[in-house]
Each structure stands twice: as C-alpha cells, then as structure tokens.
Design a protein around this motif. Structure first.
Motif, mmCIF file in Angstrom:
data_model
loop_
_atom_site.group_PDB
_atom_site.id
_atom_site.type_symbol
_atom_site.label_atom_id
_atom_site.label_comp_id
_atom_site.label_asym_id
_atom_site.label_seq_id
_atom_site.Cartn_x
_atom_site.Cartn_y
_atom_site.Cartn_z
ATOM 1 N N ASP A 111 2.760 57.029 32.116
ATOM 2 C CA ASP A 111 3.282 55.715 32.287
ATOM 3 C C ASP A 111 4.859 56.334 32.641
ATOM 4 O O ASP A 111 5.457 56.845 31.771
ATOM 5 N N PRO A 112 5.396 56.001 33.700
ATOM 6 C CA PRO A 112 6.750 56.553 34.125
ATOM 7 C C PRO A 112 7.991 55.864 33.201
ATOM 8 O O PRO A 112 9.051 56.619 32.958
ATOM 9 N N HIS A 113 7.515 54.557 32.829
ATOM 10 C CA HIS A 113 8.756 53.997 31.744
ATOM 11 C C HIS A 113 8.635 54.937 30.464
ATOM 12 O O HIS A 113 9.742 55.199 29.874
ATOM 13 N N ASN A 114 7.445 55.219 29.813
ATOM 14 C CA ASN A 114 7.400 55.937 28.838
ATOM 15 C C ASN A 114 7.982 57.467 29.086
ATOM 16 O O ASN A 114 8.762 57.878 28.265
ATOM 17 N N VAL A 115 7.734 57.925 30.015
ATOM 18 C CA VAL A 115 8.387 59.690 30.320
ATOM 19 C C VAL A 115 9.745 59.265 30.420
ATOM 20 O O VAL A 115 10.529 60.117 29.911
ATOM 21 N N GLY A 116 10.388 58.147 30.946
ATOM 22 C CA GLY A 116 11.767 58.022 31.335
ATOM 23 C C GLY A 116 12.443 57.733 30.052
ATOM 24 O O GLY A 116 13.442 58.163 29.858
ATOM 25 N N ALA A 117 11.790 57.078 29.042
ATOM 26 C CA ALA A 117 12.347 56.598 27.716
ATOM 27 C C ALA A 117 12.303 58.086 27.014
ATOM 28 O O ALA A 117 13.450 58.232 26.155
ATOM 29 N N ILE A 118 11.231 58.883 26.980
ATOM 30 C CA ILE A 118 11.229 60.163 26.019
ATOM 31 C C ILE A 118 12.382 60.921 26.867
ATOM 32 O O ILE A 118 12.875 61.709 26.018
ATOM 33 N N LEU A 119 12.503 60.999 28.122
ATOM 34 C CA LEU A 119 13.820 61.903 28.518
ATOM 35 C C LEU A 119 15.088 61.477 27.793
ATOM 36 O O LEU A 119 15.988 62.103 27.320
ATOM 37 N N ARG A 120 15.181 60.076 27.792
ATOM 38 C CA ARG A 120 16.444 59.616 27.269
ATOM 39 C C ARG A 120 16.602 60.043 25.955
ATOM 40 O O ARG A 120 17.786 60.237 25.410
ATOM 41 N N SER A 121 15.585 59.935 24.938
ATOM 42 C CA SER A 121 15.727 60.232 23.695
ATOM 43 C C SER A 121 15.873 61.780 23.490
ATOM 44 O O SER A 121 16.435 62.289 22.631
ATOM 45 N N ALA A 122 15.230 62.474 24.358
ATOM 46 C CA ALA A 122 15.393 63.928 24.364
ATOM 47 C C ALA A 122 16.979 64.262 24.600
ATOM 48 O O ALA A 122 17.623 65.220 23.988
ATOM 49 N N GLN A 133 2.042 68.354 32.222
ATOM 50 C CA GLN A 133 1.236 68.783 33.153
ATOM 51 C C GLN A 133 1.358 68.341 34.625
ATOM 52 O O GLN A 133 2.001 67.104 34.814
ATOM 53 N N ASP A 134 1.299 69.195 35.519
ATOM 54 C CA ASP A 134 1.812 68.508 37.089
ATOM 55 C C ASP A 134 0.916 67.633 37.539
ATOM 56 O O ASP A 134 1.489 66.434 38.303
ATOM 57 N N ARG A 135 -0.405 67.624 37.389
ATOM 58 C CA ARG A 135 -1.313 66.674 37.961
ATOM 59 C C ARG A 135 -1.467 65.333 36.932
ATOM 60 O O ARG A 135 -2.036 64.323 37.235
ATOM 61 N N HIS A 136 -1.130 65.600 35.787
ATOM 62 C CA HIS A 136 -1.294 64.045 34.860
ATOM 63 C C HIS A 136 0.184 63.624 34.235
ATOM 64 O O HIS A 136 0.192 63.583 33.113
ATOM 65 N N SER A 137 0.944 63.565 35.222
ATOM 66 C CA SER A 137 2.273 63.131 34.700
ATOM 67 C C SER A 137 2.827 62.520 35.830
ATOM 68 O O SER A 137 2.587 62.921 37.062
ATOM 69 N N PRO A 138 3.844 61.395 35.730
ATOM 70 C CA PRO A 138 4.545 60.614 36.984
ATOM 71 C C PRO A 138 5.520 61.734 37.768
ATOM 72 O O PRO A 138 6.197 62.611 36.999
ATOM 73 N N PRO A 139 5.613 61.583 38.874
ATOM 74 C CA PRO A 139 6.612 62.305 39.708
ATOM 75 C C PRO A 139 7.983 61.491 39.440
ATOM 76 O O PRO A 139 7.952 60.319 38.718
ATOM 77 N N GLU A 140 8.970 62.251 39.662
ATOM 78 C CA GLU A 140 10.421 61.814 39.698
ATOM 79 C C GLU A 140 10.373 60.518 40.477
ATOM 80 O O GLU A 140 9.927 60.163 41.574
ATOM 81 N N SER A 141 10.895 59.422 40.140
ATOM 82 C CA SER A 141 11.004 58.071 40.548
ATOM 83 C C SER A 141 11.918 57.174 40.262
ATOM 84 O O SER A 141 12.586 57.317 39.188
ATOM 85 N N GLY A 142 12.324 56.073 40.927
ATOM 86 C CA GLY A 142 13.351 55.128 40.581
ATOM 87 C C GLY A 142 13.026 54.540 39.138
ATOM 88 O O GLY A 142 13.819 54.267 38.209
ATOM 89 N N VAL A 144 11.295 56.248 36.639
ATOM 90 C CA VAL A 144 11.643 57.243 35.665
ATOM 91 C C VAL A 144 13.154 57.372 35.473
ATOM 92 O O VAL A 144 13.537 57.516 34.265
ATOM 93 N N ALA A 145 13.836 57.408 36.521
ATOM 94 C CA ALA A 145 15.089 57.429 36.499
ATOM 95 C C ALA A 145 15.990 56.147 35.737
ATOM 96 O O ALA A 145 16.881 56.381 34.849
ATOM 97 N N ARG A 146 15.364 55.205 35.924
ATOM 98 C CA ARG A 146 16.032 53.976 35.179
ATOM 99 C C ARG A 146 15.645 53.807 33.583
ATOM 100 O O ARG A 146 16.609 53.738 32.968
#
Length: 248
Positions: A111-122, A133-142, A144-146
């Motif tokens: 889920d890109p929302h979750n990955v983005g939120a985890i980046l923010r907490s990180a 993993q490269d095949r089981h994670s979202p690409p960079e996107s608006g 994720v960035a948001r």
C-alpha cells in the motif's frame, strides 16, 4: 513559461508526478532529485525559487486536478520528476556503521499510503533507512510522496530482489532482527535491549511470510489491548520506532 490554461501534458515514461507543497518543495531541495517540469497556480508559484532549467506552466486548480489521481490535494503545485537512483544495501549499511539508528524492513507491504507513512515515521525517528523487495512494494509515486510529506527525499530506500538474503547481510552488519507479529510471546520492550535493531514488518493483513520470520533473531509484539485485533502497519512502525528511540 507557458501561458495560463496550457493543456496538461502526459507524464513521461517512468516519471512520477508529485503533488502538494511538502513533496514538491522537498523534491526541489534534494540535489539527488531531477525535476523535469512543474505546473502550478500563480499564487502557489509566487514565492518559490525554481531553477530556470525547469519548465514551468501556470495552470488553474481544475487543470492541476487533471494531472493528479482522483481528488488528490495538490495545493496548487505539481511536479514531474525522475525516480531516485537505486541504492545498494551495502552502501546503506556502511552509512550506519558505528551508530544505533534502526533499520526498517518491509515484507511485501504494497500500500503506497502505508509505505509513505512509514517513510515519514522513519524520518521523524532518524531511522537509517527502509528496505523492501523490488517486486512487492510500490514504486515512487505522488501517493507515496504525499504520505511521506517530504521524507521520500531524505530517508534512504533500498530495494532488494531477495529479502531473506538481505536479512542475512543485515545480520552480518551487526543488526538484531526483530519481527513484529501479534502471535509473538515477548513484547518489543523485552527484545530490543541495546542492540542495533532491524525492525521487520509484514504485509497488510497477511503479516510476515514464514521464511521472513525464520530469518528474524526474535519475534515481538506490541502490548495492545485485546479490544483491538491489530494495528495498521504504518501505525505499528511508528510506535515501534518510538520505543526504540526512548529505550534506556
């Protein structure tokens, strides 16, 4: 600059579009990020110091809305960017040598929302970076960035082919690999000690895969109330990072 009302163009191949003030400004401030073009309202662009090499198009809010998904809150700014260059796991581990910053591993969190939120907490808790993993994670996107609110530009993100093999390399670098799961016996506080922690979190709903669990040094749970079955993975990550940050 193009005139106001210029028809929005189609995104370049493989280039995400970021939207919203924090993601766009963070992209502009990141020397490693190539910003290809920008769109914005006159009001939003008025006080920005944009390099002359970046083409800028004035647009109204309705035009910008057609550049982003659904009802995404663009705040008058949209930027088309190149994805950041890939980073090697060994280079990330070398950056953290000699300190106790935690590392985050995500096992098929898509889920890109979750990955983005985890980046923010990180970013908030000064984590060394995240590994997916490269095949089981979202690409960079608006999206994720948001959700990351600028942290996509500051937190290293390593993509690996084989997560289990990466976990072996992380262990060799001196990290204690703690997998968060609700069926663990011990709590996170019982397991982290003073070790360098690699925090492993599983996918939304399914949790960690069995092979990932077997590559953890220890499994741990958060002491949540029995009234709640589980936490969203991004919430669990934030709580765990806090616990690691304030350990005695």
């Amino acid at each position: 600059m193009a005139k106001r009302g210029h028809r929005p163009s189609v995104a370049g191949p493989g280039r995400p579009r970021f939207y919203g003030r924090h993601p766009v400004l963070a992209a502009l401030e990141n020397p490693e990020r190539v910003v290809r073009k920008m769109w914005g309202t006159r009001e939003a662009l008025a006080h920005l110091d944009i390099p002359s090499s970046i083409p800028v198009t004035y647009a109204d809010a309705a035009d910008l809305g057609r550049l982003v998904p659904g009802d995404a809150p663009h705040q008058g700014l949209v930027a088309e960017v190149d994805p950041l260059e890939d980073m090697w796991l060994g280079d990330l581990l070398a950056q953290g040598e000699g300190d106790r910053r935690p590392l985050i591993l995500l096992d098929q969190v898509t889920d890109p929302h979750n990955v983005g939120a985890i980046l923010r907490s990180a970013a908030a808790f000064d984590a060394l970076g995240i590994v997916t993993q490269d095949r089981h994670s979202p690409p960079e996107s608006g999206t994720v960035a948001r959700a990351a609110s600028g942290a996509l530009e500051t937190v290293p993100w390593v993509r690996v082919v084989n997560l289990a093999r990466a976990m072996d390399e992380i262990a060799e670098a001196g990290f204690w690999r703690v997998g968060l799961t609700g069926h663990a016996e011990a709590t996170l506080a019982d397991t982290i000690g003073q070790n360098r922690i690699a925090l492993v979190l599983g996918a939304e709903g399914e949790g960690m895969r069995q092979n990932t669990e077997t590559h953890c040094d220890q499994l741990a749970k958060l002491p949540i109330s029995p009234k709640v079955e589980s936490l969203n993975v991004s919430n669990a990550a934030a709580i765990a990072l806090y616990a690691i940050a304030v350990r005695g």
